[in-house]
Motif scaffolding. Structure first.
Motif, PDB file in Angstrom:
ATOM      1  N   SER A  53      13.450  58.074  50.474  1.00 40.33           N
ATOM      2  CA  SER A  53      13.696  56.775  50.339  1.00 40.33           C
ATOM      3  C   SER A  53      14.462  55.902  51.164  1.00 40.33           C
ATOM      4  N   ALA A  54      14.224  54.763  51.145  1.00 40.47           N
ATOM      5  CA  ALA A  54      15.182  53.782  52.010  1.00 40.47           C
ATOM      6  C   ALA A  54      16.302  53.020  51.325  1.00 40.47           C
ATOM      7  N   ALA A  55      16.479  53.489  49.961  1.00 36.42           N
ATOM      8  CA  ALA A  55      17.462  52.836  49.338  1.00 36.42           C
ATOM      9  C   ALA A  55      18.881  53.370  49.938  1.00 36.42           C
ATOM     10  N   THR A  56      19.897  52.568  50.013  1.00 40.08           N
ATOM     11  CA  THR A  56      21.106  52.636  50.746  1.00 40.08           C
ATOM     12  C   THR A  56      21.880  54.049  50.124  1.00 40.08           C
ATOM     13  N   LEU A  57      21.984  54.026  48.936  1.00 36.69           N
ATOM     14  CA  LEU A  57      22.567  55.351  48.300  1.00 36.69           C
ATOM     15  C   LEU A  57      21.777  56.545  47.671  1.00 36.69           C
ATOM     16  N   ALA A  58      20.214  56.391  48.182  1.00 36.28           N
ATOM     17  CA  ALA A  58      19.466  57.164  47.669  1.00 36.28           C
ATOM     18  C   ALA A  58      19.776  58.813  47.683  1.00 36.28           C
ATOM     19  N   PHE A  59      19.394  59.522  46.743  1.00 37.84           N
ATOM     20  CA  PHE A  59      19.985  60.831  46.809  1.00 37.84           C
ATOM     21  C   PHE A  59      18.737  61.682  47.342  1.00 37.84           C
ATOM     22  N   THR A  60      17.718  60.915  47.644  1.00 33.84           N
ATOM     23  CA  THR A  60      16.319  61.377  48.433  1.00 33.84           C
ATOM     24  C   THR A  60      16.454  60.912  49.439  1.00 33.84           C
ATOM     25  N   GLN A  61      17.402  60.938  50.582  1.00 36.29           N
ATOM     26  CA  GLN A  61      17.640  60.620  51.824  1.00 36.29           C
ATOM     27  C   GLN A  61      16.968  61.421  52.707  1.00 36.29           C
ATOM     28  N   PHE A  62      16.490  62.566  52.578  1.00 37.81           N
ATOM     29  CA  PHE A  62      15.998  63.528  53.632  1.00 37.81           C
ATOM     30  C   PHE A  62      14.600  63.357  53.691  1.00 37.81           C
ATOM     31  N   ASN A  63      13.866  63.560  54.925  1.00 43.09           N
ATOM     32  CA  ASN A  63      12.556  63.269  55.104  1.00 43.09           C
ATOM     33  C   ASN A  63      11.649  64.419  55.568  1.00 43.09           C
ATOM     34  N   ARG A 114      31.799  59.654  50.682  1.00 44.17           N
ATOM     35  CA  ARG A 114      31.856  59.106  52.080  1.00 44.17           C
ATOM     36  C   ARG A 114      31.290  60.199  53.069  1.00 44.17           C
ATOM     37  N   ASP A 115      31.429  61.509  52.662  1.00 41.59           N
ATOM     38  CA  ASP A 115      30.963  62.499  53.497  1.00 41.59           C
ATOM     39  C   ASP A 115      29.389  62.514  53.323  1.00 41.59           C
ATOM     40  N   LYS A 116      28.850  62.378  52.228  1.00 44.61           N
ATOM     41  CA  LYS A 116      27.256  62.807  52.140  1.00 44.61           C
ATOM     42  C   LYS A 116      26.579  61.179  52.686  1.00 44.61           C
ATOM     43  N   TYR A 117      27.200  60.258  52.255  1.00 50.71           N
ATOM     44  CA  TYR A 117      26.537  58.914  52.536  1.00 50.71           C
ATOM     45  C   TYR A 117      26.992  58.179  54.036  1.00 50.71           C
ATOM     46  N   THR A 118      27.983  58.727  54.443  1.00 47.04           N
ATOM     47  CA  THR A 118      28.560  57.984  55.711  1.00 47.04           C
ATOM     48  C   THR A 118      28.463  56.327  55.899  1.00 47.04           C
ATOM     49  N   THR A 119      27.735  55.805  56.832  1.00 49.83           N
ATOM     50  CA  THR A 119      27.752  54.732  56.782  1.00 49.83           C
ATOM     51  C   THR A 119      27.040  53.793  56.009  1.00 49.83           C
ATOM     52  N   ASN A 120      25.886  54.626  55.044  1.00 46.94           N
ATOM     53  CA  ASN A 120      25.261  54.092  54.088  1.00 46.94           C
ATOM     54  C   ASN A 120      26.267  53.737  52.663  1.00 46.94           C
ATOM     55  N   ARG A 121      27.367  54.341  52.705  1.00 48.66           N
ATOM     56  CA  ARG A 121      28.225  54.019  51.589  1.00 48.66           C
ATOM     57  C   ARG A 121      28.918  52.849  52.072  1.00 48.66           C
ATOM     58  N   ASP A 122      29.461  52.581  53.024  1.00 42.56           N
ATOM     59  CA  ASP A 122      29.991  51.447  53.637  1.00 42.56           C
ATOM     60  C   ASP A 122      29.212  50.278  53.587  1.00 42.56           C
ATOM     61  N   ASN A 123      27.919  50.588  54.051  1.00 46.46           N
ATOM     62  CA  ASN A 123      26.964  49.359  53.677  1.00 46.46           C
ATOM     63  C   ASN A 123      26.791  48.867  52.148  1.00 46.46           C
ATOM     64  N   ASN A 174      36.166  55.960  40.480  1.00 45.93           N
ATOM     65  CA  ASN A 174      36.311  57.561  41.016  1.00 45.93           C
ATOM     66  C   ASN A 174      35.616  57.742  42.080  1.00 45.93           C
ATOM     67  N   LEU A 175      34.363  57.169  42.380  1.00 47.42           N
ATOM     68  CA  LEU A 175      33.570  57.358  43.545  1.00 47.42           C
ATOM     69  C   LEU A 175      33.959  56.521  44.554  1.00 47.42           C
ATOM     70  N   GLY A 176      34.845  55.634  44.531  1.00 52.25           N
ATOM     71  CA  GLY A 176      35.389  54.993  45.615  1.00 52.25           C
ATOM     72  C   GLY A 176      34.568  53.845  46.039  1.00 52.25           C
ATOM     73  N   LEU A 177      33.427  53.392  45.010  1.00 55.47           N
ATOM     74  CA  LEU A 177      32.410  52.577  45.310  1.00 55.47           C
ATOM     75  C   LEU A 177      32.946  51.068  44.801  1.00 55.47           C
ATOM     76  N   ASP A 178      33.957  50.868  44.420  1.00 58.91           N
ATOM     77  CA  ASP A 178      34.473  49.652  43.708  1.00 58.91           C
ATOM     78  C   ASP A 178      35.443  49.108  44.928  1.00 58.91           C
TER      79      ASP A 178
END
Length: 170
Positions: free
Chosen positions: A71-81, A130-139, A163-167
């Motif tokens: 998926s191209a979604a920013t925080l998709a858990f299906t981020q691998f191809n 932060r570790d799993k999503y790196t720059t996508n988390r910040d985006n 709790n996830l630091g997304l706020d």
């Protein structure tokens, strides 16, 4: 295989909808489910790992594997191809929680990249996001801050988001 558990044309034909493959719908009680997205190249390694962990501490549940497009979604858990979704559905119990924790710890210990299905139980916190999503988390956080401003950021927040630091306000 028993016809009361799976379709009569199984195991010869393993293709079908979930209802066609698993037609036992009379199980009742509390359940837990976790799912992780992993790169398809790790499927055999993860499967062996699950079998070994299950031998050490039996899991009262099932392992399921689904293969999905990235998926191209920013925080998709299906981020691998492509992504293999490893789903572990089990009886809600201490045994299940112990198994889940062992799986998550072993994935990390073996350096296997993985993400969590956002709607199932997981072991995420601010640092792990932060570790799993790196720059996508910040985006994602930047997009949220752009879309919601001022008091809207507070209105559309919640303890899980915090709790996830997304706020984070940037």
């Amino acid at each position: 295989w028993s016809s009361d558990v799976c379709s009569s044309d199984l195991p010869g034909n393993w293709m079908g909808t979930t209802g066609e493959v698993f037609n036992n719908t009379d199980t009742r009680g509390k359940v837990l489910s976790t799912a992780m997205g992993i790169p398809i190249s790790y499927v055999n390694k993860v499967n062996e790992m699950l079998i070994q962990l299950n031998a050490q501490s039996p899991f009262p549940g099932v392992f399921a594997y689904r293969y999905v497009k990235q998926s191209a979604a920013t925080l998709a858990f299906t981020q691998f191809n492509p992504t293999c979704v490893v789903e572990l559905d089990g009886v809600q119990s201490d045994l299940t929680w112990t198994f889940y924790l062992a799986v998550w710890n072993e994935l990390t210990a073996q350096g296997i990249p993985y993400t969590f299905h956002w709607g199932k139980v997981n072991d995420l916190n601010d640092q792990k996001v932060r570790d799993k999503y790196t720059t996508n988390r910040d985006n994602w956080v930047q997009a949220r801050n752009h879309l919601l401003q001022g008091d809207s950021l507070k209105v559309f927040s919640s303890p899980p988001l915090a709790n996830l630091g997304l706020d984070e306000v940037m």
